[in-house]
Design a protein around this motif. Structure first.
Motif, PDB file in Angstrom:
ATOM      1  N   UNK A 340      17.463   9.521  51.862  1.00  0.00           N
ATOM      2  CA  UNK A 340      18.868   9.778  51.541  1.00  0.00           C
ATOM      3  C   UNK A 340      19.375  10.870  52.471  1.00  0.00           C
ATOM      4  N   UNK A 341      20.598  10.667  52.966  1.00  0.00           N
ATOM      5  CA  UNK A 341      21.177  11.602  53.921  1.00  0.00           C
ATOM      6  C   UNK A 341      22.685  11.632  53.734  1.00  0.00           C
ATOM      7  N   UNK A 342      23.298  12.801  54.008  1.00  0.00           N
ATOM      8  CA  UNK A 342      24.758  12.870  53.983  1.00  0.00           C
ATOM      9  C   UNK A 342      25.271  13.734  55.121  1.00  0.00           C
ATOM     10  N   UNK A 352      24.009   7.891  53.346  1.00  0.00           N
ATOM     11  CA  UNK A 352      23.155   6.788  53.769  1.00  0.00           C
ATOM     12  C   UNK A 352      21.873   6.815  52.943  1.00  0.00           C
ATOM     13  N   UNK A 353      21.451   5.658  52.487  1.00  0.00           N
ATOM     14  CA  UNK A 353      20.173   5.520  51.792  1.00  0.00           C
ATOM     15  C   UNK A 353      19.394   4.369  52.412  1.00  0.00           C
ATOM     16  N   UNK A 386      21.922   1.188  52.743  1.00  0.00           N
ATOM     17  CA  UNK A 386      23.356   1.242  52.450  1.00  0.00           C
ATOM     18  C   UNK A 386      23.958   2.475  53.112  1.00  0.00           C
ATOM     19  N   UNK A 387      25.157   2.309  53.627  1.00  0.00           N
ATOM     20  CA  UNK A 387      25.908   3.378  54.278  1.00  0.00           C
ATOM     21  C   UNK A 387      27.298   3.384  53.679  1.00  0.00           C
ATOM     22  N   UNK A 399      20.479   3.528  46.055  1.00  0.00           N
ATOM     23  CA  UNK A 399      19.142   4.105  46.223  1.00  0.00           C
ATOM     24  C   UNK A 399      18.213   3.651  45.095  1.00  0.00           C
ATOM     25  N   UNK A 400      18.752   3.631  43.879  1.00  0.00           N
ATOM     26  CA  UNK A 400      17.943   3.165  42.741  1.00  0.00           C
ATOM     27  C   UNK A 400      17.556   1.710  42.916  1.00  0.00           C
TER      28      UNK A 400
END
Length: 432
Positions: A340-342, A352-353, A386-387, A399-400
């Motif tokens: 996970x990133x932001x 983004x995951x 996903x973005x 993410x889940x």
């Protein structure tokens, strides 16, 4: 003598390793070594809130010295690890770390278990002298210097349109400054998000009025007549960009030079410390976490190295727990995650995951708010990543789903319900 856990790197990952060891019931010595004089601090704000107008980002410190003392963590700040010498006793892992304080003196610090959390360092431009006004951003001191240079009327050139460079550009634009971003690739962030969504994210700069030069390389950084201060940037085609401030954001590399000769295996792709699913390195008793760790992610089935806040925090905790478990003869727990990133650009949040690559990219746009969209990456019949732009309400749901295997059709239905209809990527560019 009690067992001693040494953590090299007073970073987020290093801090979490110390705290996790204590939470796991470890009663031995815990020593946290940091090359900087600063207490462990949060890095993401350095390119975000810290550089924003009217910033009050001095509160980046994660824990006070008193907090760490209460947990029984001995701080060794302002000293750099320069070598690692593992024990030659096959029946008892351990060894020593060589520390230097900058004055020329050194000492050997013994450990029973060790966590390497030395992070990464910035990549620098070759053959460029030190000039006032030329900066890189990695440390708190770097951020303070850049913030001080973002003064009224400053002409800013950012070299590199990655996430860090884009955040710096955003900070300059928010201050009303003239900002130009120079990017060597035709499509910024191609490696991070793919060709199609790289184009989409580049449009965020365009919409904000930032001058983004694509497929453009820098020939040299120009100095003033005295040769002491930056005056501009000369591009490969001979064009000159005048500048009072030049910030270089061309990536980072794992800080592993001090491990030369230690026997620790490094990833030939990028130099990260190779770890198994428990974050254990090739040397018994030594673990790694954070930006420096290239570990086997069981969820993906391959080796990864992530420069993300969430991964550093999670890995630090896992490495600390597993290191103290190993000292008591236990195996520890495998660490698996969906990345996970932001990143914050202008008034937008990018999140983004997962793994943003695959056979197909599907884009879903909020018809009432086009600056809110979701992109999904497909591999076979599974969601790969996903973005989102301004998708704070949905990103963790994806993410889940990825943690559970990520059915593609289920993800598409959810995106249509929560974001908006799927659109063609060409249409999306025209409508943005």
């Amino acid at each position: 003598m009690p067992d001693r856990l040494v953590v090299v790197g007073a970073s987020l990952a290093g801090l979490r390793a110390c705290e996790a060891a204590r939470k796991a019931g470890f009663e031995g010595e815990v020593v946290l070594v940091g090359a900087e004089q600063h207490l462990p601090y949060d890095r993401p704000p350095l390119s975000k809130e810290f550089l924003a107008p009217a910033s009050e980002a001095a509160a980046t410190t994660l824990r006070t010295a008193e907090d760490l003392a209460e947990k029984g963590v001995e701080l060794r700040l302002g000293v750099r690890a320069t070598a690692l010498t593992p024990s030659t006793d096959a029946d008892r892992p351990g060894g020593t770390v060589t520390l230097e304080d900058g004055s020329g003196s050194s000492e050997e610090l013994a450990y029973d278990a060790l966590v390497v959390a030395t992070g990464a360092h910035v990549r620098t431009l070759p053959d460029v002298p030190e000039l006032a006004g030329l900066h890189y951003l990695r440390t708190l001191d770097d951020a303070r210097a850049i913030e001080a240079a973002l003064v009224d009327g400053a002409r800013v050139v950012v070299i590199g349109a990655g996430f860090i460079g884009s955040e710096i550009a955003s900070a300059g634009v928010k201050r009303g400054l003239d900002v130009t971003v120079v990017e060597a690739d035709e499509t910024p962030l191609r490696r991070a998000v793919g060709e199609q969504m790289g184009v989409r994210l580049a449009a965020v700069h365009d919409d904000a009025g930032t001058r983004l030069l694509r497929a453009t390389t820098v020939a040299r950084v120009l100095a003033d007549a005295d040769g002491k201060r930056v005056a501009g940037v000369e591009l490969a085609d001979g064009t000159t960009l005048a500048a009072d401030l030049v910030v270089v954001g061309i990536g980072a590399a794992p800080t592993t030079d001090w491990l030369d000769g230690s026997g620790i295996e490094l990833d030939p792709r990028d130099g990260g410390v190779v770890c198994d699913e428990h974050l254990a390195t090739s040397v018994p008793g030594v673990y790694a976490a954070g930006d420096v760790a290239a570990w086997h992610n069981p969820l993906l089935g391959e080796r990864q190295r992530l420069e993300h806040w969430t991964s550093a925090a999670e890995q630090g905790g896992a490495a600390g727990r597993n290191a103290v478990a190993a000292m008591s003869g236990q195996e520890g727990t495998a660490y698996a995650t969906v990345p996970y990133f932001w990143s914050d650009w202008y008034d937008h949040r990018i999140q983004m995951v997962g793994w943003p690559r695959g056979e197909e990219v599907a884009l879903f746009v909020d018809t009432e708010h086009p600056a809110r969209w979701t992109a999904l990456y497909r591999e076979g019949d599974r969601l790969r990543g996903a973005l989102t732009l301004n998708g704070q309400g949905v990103i963790m749901k994806f993410r889940a789903r990825l943690m559970k295997g990520g059915d593609w059709q289920d993800a598409v239905a959810f995106a249509e319900q929560k974001t908006g209809p799927q659109v063609g990527l060409d249409q999306a560019r025209e409508d943005r």
